[in-house]
Design an enzyme around this catalytic site. Structure first.
Site, PDB file in Angstrom:
ATOM      1  N   HIS A   1       0.840  -1.204   0.000  1.00 39.30           N
ATOM      2  CA  HIS A   1       0.000   0.000   0.000  1.00 39.30           C
ATOM      3  C   HIS A   1       0.875   1.255   0.000  1.00 39.30           C
ATOM      4  O   HIS A   1       0.610   2.206  -0.743  1.00 39.30           O
ATOM      5  CB  HIS A   1      -0.895   0.059   1.248  1.00 39.30           C
ATOM      6  CG  HIS A   1      -1.956  -0.998   1.316  1.00 39.30           C
ATOM      7  ND1 HIS A   1      -2.138  -1.799   2.410  1.00 39.30           N
ATOM      8  CD2 HIS A   1      -2.911  -1.354   0.415  1.00 39.30           C
ATOM      9  CE1 HIS A   1      -3.166  -2.614   2.190  1.00 39.30           C
ATOM     10  NE2 HIS A   1      -3.648  -2.372   0.983  1.00 39.30           N
TER      11      HIS A   1
ATOM     12  N   LYS B   1     -16.491  -6.997   6.030  1.00 37.91           N
ATOM     13  CA  LYS B   1     -15.273  -7.816   5.999  1.00 37.91           C
ATOM     14  C   LYS B   1     -14.806  -8.185   7.405  1.00 37.91           C
ATOM     15  O   LYS B   1     -13.796  -8.870   7.545  1.00 37.91           O
ATOM     16  CB  LYS B   1     -14.158  -7.060   5.256  1.00 37.91           C
ATOM     17  CG  LYS B   1     -14.443  -6.901   3.767  1.00 37.91           C
ATOM     18  CD  LYS B   1     -13.287  -6.285   2.999  1.00 37.91           C
ATOM     19  CE  LYS B   1     -13.657  -6.199   1.519  1.00 37.91           C
ATOM     20  NZ  LYS B   1     -12.640  -5.487   0.726  1.00 37.91           N
TER      21      LYS B   1
HETATM   22  O1  PNS Z   1      -8.803  -2.860   0.167  1.00 33.32           O
HETATM   23  P1  PNS Z   1     -10.137  -3.334  -0.328  1.00 33.32           P
HETATM   24  O2  PNS Z   1     -10.939  -3.940   0.795  1.00 33.32           O
HETATM   25  O3  PNS Z   1     -10.028  -4.241  -1.516  1.00 33.32           O
HETATM   26  O4  PNS Z   1     -10.923  -1.998  -0.824  1.00 33.32           O
HETATM   27  C1  PNS Z   1     -12.242  -2.083  -1.290  1.00 33.32           C
HETATM   28  C2  PNS Z   1     -12.923  -0.713  -1.167  1.00 33.32           C
HETATM   29  C3  PNS Z   1     -12.899  -0.217   0.272  1.00 33.32           C
HETATM   30  C4  PNS Z   1     -12.227   0.282  -2.065  1.00 33.32           C
HETATM   31  C5  PNS Z   1     -14.394  -0.927  -1.641  1.00 33.32           C
HETATM   32  O5  PNS Z   1     -14.962  -1.947  -0.902  1.00 33.32           O
HETATM   33  C6  PNS Z   1     -15.234   0.327  -1.483  1.00 33.32           C
HETATM   34  O6  PNS Z   1     -15.145   1.236  -2.270  1.00 33.32           O
HETATM   35  N1  PNS Z   1     -16.057   0.374  -0.411  1.00 33.32           N
HETATM   36  C7  PNS Z   1     -16.931   1.488  -0.106  1.00 33.32           C
HETATM   37  C8  PNS Z   1     -18.390   1.184  -0.473  1.00 33.32           C
HETATM   38  C9  PNS Z   1     -18.625   1.376  -1.950  1.00 33.32           C
HETATM   39  O7  PNS Z   1     -18.469   2.451  -2.494  1.00 33.32           O
HETATM   40  N2  PNS Z   1     -19.026   0.283  -2.620  1.00 33.32           N
HETATM   41  C10 PNS Z   1     -19.311   0.326  -4.038  1.00 33.32           C
HETATM   42  C11 PNS Z   1     -18.072   0.248  -4.912  1.00 33.32           C
HETATM   43  S1  PNS Z   1     -17.400  -1.377  -4.940  1.00 33.32           S
END
Ligand code: PNS
Length: 159
Positions: free
Chosen positions: A18, A42
């Site tokens: 990251h 999660k």
């Molecule tokens: O590190 P990750 O868990 O793969 O990141 C995923 C993340 C946090 C970017 C994604 O789950 C997200 O955007 N979550 C916020 C809710 C949202 O906007 N969901 C719709 C788009 S997938």
């Protein structure tokens, strides 16, 4: 015009992979906001507050980077932060399907918001938060994969 990018994720916990993406983004944009998602579904090992604190500690050497928590939709948070770009890391072809889906969905929700991908260098290709949590749960040395503050936090959390 000031170009502001978001690097979104769950960061459970933040890894050197990251940090690599964030550092590269910080070289490309005027300002980078590390957007830490609540990601309740999660069931993260670290609380949102802990994940934000660790990300702040691990990026404090980068002057144009700040860390903010968010709940709700990423596109809404991007609008609120006046960010026009999402930057994501891409490690391998296995990431592609999931990232492709999220990018398409976010595009549906806000077609003004651009998503760009930064390829991970070979040394981080296999690295993920879940791998780090797994290693730490077996008491393996994680110091090559995470910042020092995260190594300590993992030890405290899992001991
Ligand atoms: O590190 P990750 O868990 O793969 O990141 C995923 C993340 C946090 C970017 C994604 O789950 C997200 O955007 N979550 C916020 C809710 C949202 O906007 N969901 C719709 C788009 S997938």
């Amino acid at each position: 015009m000031m170009k502001r990018a978001l690097t979104p994720g769950t960061f459970d916990p933040i890894t050197n992979g990251h940090i690599d993406v964030i550092t590269r983004a910080a070289q490309l944009f005027d300002e980078v906001i590390v957007a830490v998602a609540r990601s309740e579904g999660k069931h993260p090992l670290f609380s949102l507050e802990e994940r934000v604190e660790l990300a702040r500690e691990a990026t404090k050497h980068l002057p144009n980077v700040r860390v903010e928590p968010f709940t709700g939709l990423l596109v809404d948070f991007a609008q609120q932060m006046e960010a026009s770009v999402l930057v994501k890391g891409l490690r391998a072809i296995t990431d592609f399907e999931y990232e492709f889906q999220m990018t398409a969905l976010n595009y549906q929700l806000d077609s003004e918001l651009e998503t760009i991908f930064i390829m991970s260098p070979p040394e981080y290709m296999y690295l993920s938060s879940s791998i780090v949590r797994e290693l730490a749960s077996f008491n393996a040395d994680c110091s090559a994969f995470v910042p020092e503050c995260v190594r300590v936090a993992l030890q405290e959390k899992l001991s």
